[in-house]
Scaffold this motif. Structure first.
Motif, PDB file in Angstrom:
ATOM      1  N   GLY A 158     -11.348  58.330  10.036  1.00  0.00           N
ATOM      2  CA  GLY A 158     -11.013  59.205   8.919  1.00  0.00           C
ATOM      3  C   GLY A 158     -11.746  60.513   8.844  1.00  0.00           C
ATOM      4  N   GLY A 159     -12.507  60.856   9.882  1.00  0.00           N
ATOM      5  CA  GLY A 159     -13.233  62.115   9.879  1.00  0.00           C
ATOM      6  C   GLY A 159     -12.531  63.185  10.708  1.00  0.00           C
ATOM      7  N   LEU A 160     -13.015  64.406  10.584  1.00  0.00           N
ATOM      8  CA  LEU A 160     -12.515  65.543  11.359  1.00  0.00           C
ATOM      9  C   LEU A 160     -13.644  66.014  12.274  1.00  0.00           C
ATOM     10  CD1 LEU A 160     -10.242  67.649  11.810  1.00  0.00           C
ATOM     11  CD2 LEU A 160     -11.340  69.034  10.037  1.00  0.00           C
ATOM     12  N   PRO A 161     -13.550  65.764  13.595  1.00  0.00           N
ATOM     13  CA  PRO A 161     -14.646  66.108  14.494  1.00  0.00           C
ATOM     14  C   PRO A 161     -14.690  67.597  14.827  1.00  0.00           C
ATOM     15  CG  PRO A 161     -12.853  65.139  15.739  1.00  0.00           C
ATOM     16  CD  PRO A 161     -12.442  65.081  14.289  1.00  0.00           C
ATOM     17  N   VAL A 162     -15.906  68.132  14.901  1.00  0.00           N
ATOM     18  CA  VAL A 162     -16.139  69.511  15.317  1.00  0.00           C
ATOM     19  C   VAL A 162     -17.280  69.495  16.334  1.00  0.00           C
ATOM     20  CG1 VAL A 162     -16.884  71.807  14.591  1.00  0.00           C
ATOM     21  CG2 VAL A 162     -15.378  70.462  13.113  1.00  0.00           C
ATOM     22  N   LEU A 163     -17.059  70.101  17.503  1.00  0.00           N
ATOM     23  CA  LEU A 163     -18.080  70.116  18.543  1.00  0.00           C
ATOM     24  C   LEU A 163     -19.076  71.249  18.312  1.00  0.00           C
ATOM     25  CD1 LEU A 163     -15.990  69.371  21.771  1.00  0.00           C
ATOM     26  CD2 LEU A 163     -16.925  67.797  20.060  1.00  0.00           C
ATOM     27  N   LEU A 164     -20.354  70.946  18.540  1.00  0.00           N
ATOM     28  CA  LEU A 164     -21.439  71.889  18.255  1.00  0.00           C
ATOM     29  C   LEU A 164     -22.237  72.174  19.525  1.00  0.00           C
ATOM     30  CD1 LEU A 164     -22.794  70.198  14.985  1.00  0.00           C
ATOM     31  CD2 LEU A 164     -21.047  71.990  15.176  1.00  0.00           C
ATOM     32  N   PRO A 165     -21.868  73.197  20.289  1.00  0.00           N
ATOM     33  CA  PRO A 165     -22.644  73.549  21.479  1.00  0.00           C
ATOM     34  C   PRO A 165     -23.977  74.164  21.089  1.00  0.00           C
ATOM     35  CG  PRO A 165     -20.977  75.209  21.062  1.00  0.00           C
ATOM     36  CD  PRO A 165     -20.724  74.102  20.075  1.00  0.00           C
ATOM     37  N   ASP A 214     -28.770  76.298  10.116  1.00  0.00           N
ATOM     38  CA  ASP A 214     -28.522  76.223   8.672  1.00  0.00           C
ATOM     39  C   ASP A 214     -27.084  76.612   8.345  1.00  0.00           C
ATOM     40  OD1 ASP A 214     -31.289  75.657   7.477  1.00  0.00           O
ATOM     41  OD2 ASP A 214     -31.692  77.379   8.754  1.00  0.00           O
ATOM     42  N   GLU A 215     -26.585  77.637   9.014  1.00  0.00           N
ATOM     43  CA  GLU A 215     -25.206  78.062   8.759  1.00  0.00           C
ATOM     44  C   GLU A 215     -24.200  77.004   9.196  1.00  0.00           C
ATOM     45  OE1 GLU A 215     -24.168  81.968  10.046  1.00  0.00           O
ATOM     46  OE2 GLU A 215     -26.125  82.811   9.557  1.00  0.00           O
ATOM     47  N   VAL A 216     -24.478  76.365  10.321  1.00  0.00           N
ATOM     48  CA  VAL A 216     -23.585  75.295  10.788  1.00  0.00           C
ATOM     49  C   VAL A 216     -23.612  74.112   9.833  1.00  0.00           C
ATOM     50  CG1 VAL A 216     -23.281  73.553  12.601  1.00  0.00           C
ATOM     51  CG2 VAL A 216     -23.628  75.947  13.225  1.00  0.00           C
ATOM     52  N   VAL A 217     -24.802  73.658   9.485  1.00  0.00           N
ATOM     53  CA  VAL A 217     -24.938  72.488   8.618  1.00  0.00           C
ATOM     54  C   VAL A 217     -24.287  72.730   7.256  1.00  0.00           C
ATOM     55  CG1 VAL A 217     -26.672  71.196   7.287  1.00  0.00           C
ATOM     56  CG2 VAL A 217     -26.890  71.417   9.772  1.00  0.00           C
ATOM     57  N   ALA A 218     -24.305  73.967   6.782  1.00  0.00           N
ATOM     58  CA  ALA A 218     -23.669  74.283   5.501  1.00  0.00           C
ATOM     59  C   ALA A 218     -22.171  74.042   5.523  1.00  0.00           C
ATOM     60  CB  ALA A 218     -23.959  75.738   5.126  1.00  0.00           C
ATOM     61  N   GLU A 262     -30.699  70.772  18.729  1.00  0.00           N
ATOM     62  CA  GLU A 262     -30.570  69.553  17.933  1.00  0.00           C
ATOM     63  C   GLU A 262     -31.746  69.374  16.981  1.00  0.00           C
ATOM     64  OE1 GLU A 262     -27.744  66.905  20.897  1.00  0.00           O
ATOM     65  OE2 GLU A 262     -29.927  66.661  21.024  1.00  0.00           O
ATOM     66  N   THR A 263     -32.925  69.809  17.391  1.00  0.00           N
ATOM     67  CA  THR A 263     -34.069  69.766  16.484  1.00  0.00           C
ATOM     68  C   THR A 263     -33.835  70.675  15.287  1.00  0.00           C
ATOM     69  OG1 THR A 263     -35.620  69.213  18.256  1.00  0.00           O
ATOM     70  CG2 THR A 263     -36.536  70.257  16.297  1.00  0.00           C
ATOM     71  N   ALA A 264     -33.294  71.862  15.529  1.00  0.00           N
ATOM     72  CA  ALA A 264     -32.978  72.773  14.422  1.00  0.00           C
ATOM     73  C   ALA A 264     -31.902  72.178  13.518  1.00  0.00           C
ATOM     74  CB  ALA A 264     -32.531  74.123  14.976  1.00  0.00           C
ATOM     75  N   LEU A 290     -31.395  68.997  12.975  1.00  0.00           N
ATOM     76  CA  LEU A 290     -32.039  67.935  12.194  1.00  0.00           C
ATOM     77  C   LEU A 290     -32.864  68.517  11.049  1.00  0.00           C
ATOM     78  CD1 LEU A 290     -33.114  65.480  15.031  1.00  0.00           C
ATOM     79  CD2 LEU A 290     -31.372  65.081  13.277  1.00  0.00           C
ATOM     80  N   ASP A 291     -33.565  69.613  11.301  1.00  0.00           N
ATOM     81  CA  ASP A 291     -34.310  70.281  10.227  1.00  0.00           C
ATOM     82  C   ASP A 291     -33.366  70.729   9.121  1.00  0.00           C
ATOM     83  OD1 ASP A 291     -36.866  70.054  11.308  1.00  0.00           O
ATOM     84  OD2 ASP A 291     -36.743  71.971  12.373  1.00  0.00           O
ATOM     85  N   ALA A 292     -32.278  71.369   9.513  1.00  0.00           N
ATOM     86  CA  ALA A 292     -31.324  71.874   8.526  1.00  0.00           C
ATOM     87  C   ALA A 292     -30.664  70.730   7.771  1.00  0.00           C
ATOM     88  CB  ALA A 292     -30.262  72.727   9.227  1.00  0.00           C
ATOM     89  N   ALA A 293     -30.327  69.650   8.471  1.00  0.00           N
ATOM     90  CA  ALA A 293     -29.703  68.500   7.827  1.00  0.00           C
ATOM     91  C   ALA A 293     -30.634  67.864   6.813  1.00  0.00           C
ATOM     92  CB  ALA A 293     -29.289  67.477   8.885  1.00  0.00           C
ATOM     93  N   ALA A 294     -31.920  67.730   7.172  1.00  0.00           N
ATOM     94  CA  ALA A 294     -32.881  67.131   6.255  1.00  0.00           C
ATOM     95  C   ALA A 294     -33.051  67.972   4.993  1.00  0.00           C
ATOM     96  CB  ALA A 294     -34.224  66.950   6.957  1.00  0.00           C
ATOM     97  N   SER A 295     -32.970  69.273   5.140  1.00  0.00           N
ATOM     98  CA  SER A 295     -33.207  70.157   3.998  1.00  0.00           C
ATOM     99  C   SER A 295     -32.134  70.040   2.926  1.00  0.00           C
ATOM    100  CB  SER A 295     -33.328  71.608   4.466  1.00  0.00           C
ATOM    101  OG  SER A 295     -32.077  72.127   4.880  1.00  0.00           O
ATOM    102  N   VAL A 296     -30.936  69.578   3.309  1.00  0.00           N
ATOM    103  CA  VAL A 296     -29.840  69.466   2.335  1.00  0.00           C
ATOM    104  C   VAL A 296     -29.363  68.026   2.147  1.00  0.00           C
ATOM    105  CG1 VAL A 296     -29.040  71.824   2.715  1.00  0.00           C
ATOM    106  CG2 VAL A 296     -28.082  69.970   4.112  1.00  0.00           C
ATOM    107  N   GLY A 297     -30.028  67.063   2.809  1.00  0.00           N
ATOM    108  CA  GLY A 297     -29.646  65.668   2.659  1.00  0.00           C
ATOM    109  C   GLY A 297     -28.365  65.287   3.362  1.00  0.00           C
ATOM    110  N   LEU A 298     -28.005  65.998   4.435  1.00  0.00           N
ATOM    111  CA  LEU A 298     -26.774  65.722   5.167  1.00  0.00           C
ATOM    112  C   LEU A 298     -26.854  64.356   5.849  1.00  0.00           C
ATOM    113  CD1 LEU A 298     -24.117  67.336   6.086  1.00  0.00           C
ATOM    114  CD2 LEU A 298     -25.324  67.586   8.275  1.00  0.00           C
ATOM    115  N   PRO A 299     -25.796  63.542   5.789  1.00  0.00           N
ATOM    116  CA  PRO A 299     -25.791  62.281   6.538  1.00  0.00           C
ATOM    117  C   PRO A 299     -25.892  62.538   8.041  1.00  0.00           C
ATOM    118  CG  PRO A 299     -24.055  62.281   4.868  1.00  0.00           C
ATOM    119  CD  PRO A 299     -24.595  63.684   4.933  1.00  0.00           C
ATOM    120  N   VAL A 300     -26.688  61.696   8.726  1.00  0.00           N
ATOM    121  CA  VAL A 300     -26.927  61.868  10.155  1.00  0.00           C
ATOM    122  C   VAL A 300     -26.862  60.518  10.853  1.00  0.00           C
ATOM    123  CG1 VAL A 300     -28.639  62.500  11.914  1.00  0.00           C
ATOM    124  CG2 VAL A 300     -28.359  63.932   9.886  1.00  0.00           C
TER     125      VAL A 300
END
Length: 238
Positions: free
Chosen positions: A39-46, A55-59, A96-98, A100-110
């Motif tokens: 049920g998700g929509l995949p987007v590839l992140l090079p 941060d812009e991607v995670v937003a 990927e480290t960046a 993870l930092d951005a995801a943690a800052s906004v509580g994004l599921p990982v």
């Protein structure tokens, strides 16, 4: 409600297709297929460089999958390379480290998958055992070539992981390294030989990682759980 957007980190490798042979950003199709099937929509992140790019991607995402791939650079956890450690990709480690930092800052599921689990542990200040066969005396976790090892795993009772996949399952693995230390995470699944096969962060946020490849199996309970968490995240953000 619209399908939640799930970001998938990618490889950057020399590749060949048609008449072309050049660097390419790629990922096994099974990842996107598994996300779509649940049920998700995949987007590839090079890998991307630039201040603020993660941060812009995670937003724009509702969840993130840190996918499998090459070994993590041992310098990231202060170790010298083992003779069997090879092929690390500094650009991917940094990206990927960046993320993870951005995801943690906004509580994004990982969700971390294989290398993704290892990078998440290193990102948290942990370290890896660089060649698991040195510890367990066999190569069942990565039998070689493009084959997956079939590994029996037992999950921790009461964990988020156990609620998604059950108490005991057989998983498909392809890892010669494993997590030694994982600050801030709880180990929630082990193989019979004692190898840590999954970890999760405490609390309400979906932040979970496994050494196996759920995208290759008919049971995609992990990815279904991630997509549900992504839908909740999207609804709360809206």
């Amino acid at each position: 409600m619209a399908a939640p957007v799930i970001g998938l980190s990618t490889y950057r490798e020399q590749a060949a297709w048609g008449v072309w042979q050049q660097p390419a950003d790629l990922l096994p199709t099974q990842y996107a297929d598994a996300v779509t099937a649940t049920g998700g929509l995949p987007v590839l992140l090079p890998p991307v460089t630039g201040v603020g790019a993660a941060d812009e991607v995670v937003a724009r995402l509702d969840a993130l999958v840190v996918t499998g791939g090459a070994d993590v650079d041992p310098a990231r956890y202060g170790a010298e390379p083992h003779p069997r450690t090879a092929g690390w990709r500094p650009d991917r480690d940094a990206w990927e480290t960046a993320l993870l930092d951005a995801a943690a800052s906004v509580g994004l599921p990982v969700l971390g998958v294989c290398r993704g689990m290892q990078l998440m542990a290193v990102h948290a200040g942990g370290a890896l055992d660089q060649h698991t066969p040195d510890l367990v005396g066999h190569e069942e976790h990565s039998p070689g070539g493009d084959a997956f090892g079939a590994v029996a795993v037992r999950t921790a009772s009461g964990s988020r992981l156990a609620g998604l996949v059950g108490e005991v399952l057989e998983v498909r693995c392809h890892h010669h390294q494993s997590v030694r230390d994982h600050p801030g995470y709880t180990g929630v699944a082990h193989a019979d030989d004692g190898t840590l096969e999954a970890m999760e962060a405490p609390g309400e946020r979906f932040c979970l990682a496994v050494q196996w490849h759920p995208e290759t199996a008919a049971d995609v309970g992990l990815l279904a759980g991630l997509v549900r968490a992504a839908s909740s995240y999207a609804a709360d953000r809206a």
